[in-house]
Design an enzyme around this catalytic site. Structure first.
Site, short mmCIF file in Angstrom:
data_model
loop_
_atom_site.label_atom_id
_atom_site.label_comp_id
_atom_site.label_asym_id
_atom_site.label_seq_id
_atom_site.Cartn_x
_atom_site.Cartn_y
_atom_site.Cartn_z
N HIS A 197 29.03 14.04 52.79
CA HIS A 197 30.24 14.22 51.99
C HIS A 197 31.24 13.10 52.26
O HIS A 197 31.11 12.31 53.20
CB HIS A 197 30.87 15.59 52.26
CG HIS A 197 31.34 15.80 53.68
ND1 HIS A 197 32.50 15.25 54.17
CD2 HIS A 197 30.79 16.52 54.70
CE1 HIS A 197 32.66 15.64 55.44
NE2 HIS A 197 31.63 16.40 55.78
N CYS A 213 27.96 17.28 60.02
CA CYS A 213 27.87 16.69 58.69
C CYS A 213 27.89 15.17 58.77
O CYS A 213 28.33 14.59 59.75
CB CYS A 213 29.03 17.18 57.81
SG CYS A 213 28.86 18.90 57.26
#
Length: 237
Positions: A197, A213
């Site tokens: 992301h 992440c």
């Protein structure tokens, strides 16, 4: 008589010149400003109003740094992403670039090197597009193979329960937007909570900062998002 006539002519020319200067002086632009308006160029002392719009002198051209407009487009160039969504990293080593590649994976796949803090989108002919990334903090780094199972533009963020236990100060839900920590795009990996992301903290690219992440600059995650599809293989090494 001829001498007096010549002196009078000279005096008249001087007077006319002085009058023209006096008329131009209130605006402090002179004839050069008119030439600037008509042709975009000027030979006099005149300069256009500064870029701040408040009359500050414009900087000399040589002092204006070139704008890295190529960073806003894909490689090769595609339609530029939204300028308001762009957030640049500080360290130029992590700028997006095409590099030679002889590592694992096949063209179209993604390989993430967590130690080097690089994500590779493999291209044909021994090349890859390399992006700088932020990865998990100590204890949150992981390896393995996933596939992209979903993609979202300006995704909402709902911190998982284990993250809320560590950080009870976090909001329970945050709508997508420039202030959202997931940034401009998100690609969800398998059935896990991990994502590739964007970020609202570009200075963290190149560091161990996340809870697992893979964090990218907004302009880079937009570029990767446009180049990949659901089902893309992602290998984290």
């Amino acid at each position: 008589m001829r001498a007096r006539s010549g002196m009078a002519s000279i005096a008249m020319v001087v007077a006319l010149s002085a009058g023209a200067t006096a008329q131009a002086e209130p605006g402090r632009y002179g004839g050069g400003f008119i030439e600037f308006l008509m042709t975009g160029e000027g030979t006099g002392r005149a300069r256009p109003i500064g870029v701040d719009g408040y009359g500050a002198p414009a900087e000399p051209r040589a002092a204006i740094a070139p704008q890295p407009s190529a960073r806003f487009a894909a490689l090769p160039i595609q339609q530029a992403p939204e300028p308001s969504a762009v957030a640049r990293a500080i360290d130029s080593r992590f700028s997006r670039q095409v590099v030679a590649y002889d590592g694992p994976g096949r063209p179209g796949g993604i390989v993430i090197d967590t130690n080097a803090k690089f994500l590779y989108l493999i291209q044909p002919a021994g090349q890859a597009i390399r992006y700088g990334i932020g990865v998990g903090r100590p204890g949150f780094v992981w390896t393995g193979t996933k596939t992209i199972t979903a993609k979202r533009e300006w995704p909402d963020w709902t911190p998982p329960a284990e993250m809320l236990r560590r950080r009870p100060d976090l909001p329970r839900h945050m709508a997508g937007g420039p202030g959202n920590p997931l940034g401009a795009r998100a690609m969800y990996l398998g059935t896990s909570l991990f994502r590739i992301h964007g970020t609202n903290e570009p200075h963290t690219i190149g560091q161990n900062v996340s809870s697992g992440c893979i964090r990218m600059m907004n302009e880079d995650v937009i570029d990767l998002y446009e180049r990949t599809s659901v089902g893309t293989r992602v290998e984290v090494i």
